[in-house]
Design an enzyme around this catalytic site. Sequence first.
Site, PDB file in Angstrom:
ATOM      1  CB  VAL A 122      -1.023  -0.332   1.524  1.00 11.40           C
ATOM      2  CG1 VAL A 122      -1.977   1.195   1.564  1.00 11.40           C
ATOM      3  CG2 VAL A 122      -2.284  -1.467   1.741  1.00 11.40           C
ATOM      4  CB  CYS A 123       0.577   3.995   0.289  1.00 14.60           C
ATOM      5  SG  CYS A 123       1.147   6.056  -0.254  1.00 14.60           S
ATOM      6  CB  VAL A 124       6.055   4.853  -0.001  1.00 11.84           C
ATOM      7  CG1 VAL A 124       5.262   5.848  -0.121  1.00 11.84           C
ATOM      8  CG2 VAL A 124       5.721   4.998   1.540  1.00 11.84           C
ATOM      9  CB  THR A 142       4.128   3.543  -5.488  1.00 12.93           C
ATOM     10  OG1 THR A 142       3.942   4.577  -3.497  1.00 12.93           O
ATOM     11  CG2 THR A 142       4.700   4.937  -5.994  1.00 12.93           C
TER      12      THR A 142
END
Length: 353
Positions: A122-124, A142
């Site tokens: 998730v995300c970074v 990302t």
Amino acid sequence: MMPAASPVRQIVFAVAPHLVLLDACGPLEAFWRAELEMRQACRSADGEPVAYRTRVASIEGGTLPTHVGLPVVVERLDALDDEPIDTVIVAGTFECDRMVLDPKLVQWLEHAAPRIRRVCSVCVGAFYLAAAGLLDGRRATTHWRSADELARNFPSIEVDADPIFIRDVHDGRAVWTSAGVTAGIDLALALIEEDFGHAIAMQAARRLVVFMKRPGGQSQFSATLDVQHGAAGEFDALHAWMATNLRDDLSVDRLADHARMSARTFARRYVEAVGRTPGKTVEALRLEAAARALAQSRRPMKRIALDCGFGTEQNLRRAFVRRFGVPPLSYRDRFAPLTAGGEQGKRDRAGPT
């Protein structure tokens, strides 16, 4: 060699200090809501899980700081080394400038990944998968603010900053990456759907009051917000007028007239300010409005095509397939919210088949 699949899937959130809380809590809630639905379907109110067992763990374990200041207590990752892990999800951390990775978490992922059926971020959190070599030769996403850094640091990855999430299958193995923050919920719902079907995923979405389960191909960006940001205020009034007059003639000549410029001057200044042609903005606004109408209403396709300025169903279908990769009715069938009278609601209330 991967262990045999267990009826109860163990989901492990691999986290690091300064965790972005919603990156983990959003998907955790989605899995728990799916668990409630599965218990109801199996008529099992309490006791052992029937669908998912979720764990949150870090390298050191114990109390973990989060970026919002609320500490959380987590397990140690090495305590799970002998347990069957179905899915690992690496949640994001808050970094103001540049990602600094915990090398021990990278090493754990390198060691553990071959025995895990499904690896996600998730995300970074994608930076951890990348550093562990799990995204080499794959397409991944990302948070849009970190996409350039991910591409720069890991040139073997095809980074796409646009989608909400990406499922990339290579050599028979799927790796999932998602955009930032709330996109983790979309990712979790897609994983639930893969595991237990559309009905359970949509019921979980309903429990979360997520009215539209966004497709992986949907953009991280709102067309309206994007053009407002790019124009730096110069064309705000024009964009607001465009958004409320989508069914009208929005040709360059008409837009230039509304902006009180010559067509040539308008076209040049618009591209300089917004970074795209007026025609591209018109199509983006119309597609966004059509997607919203499909997901939030049962209006006929012909009416949506007229209201959003496409004129005909055929024009809407072509533009939709070009942008989203699916025809409008497939989009509605898959992503419309549950409604009391709609066909989607009837299917989902019937439970899994």
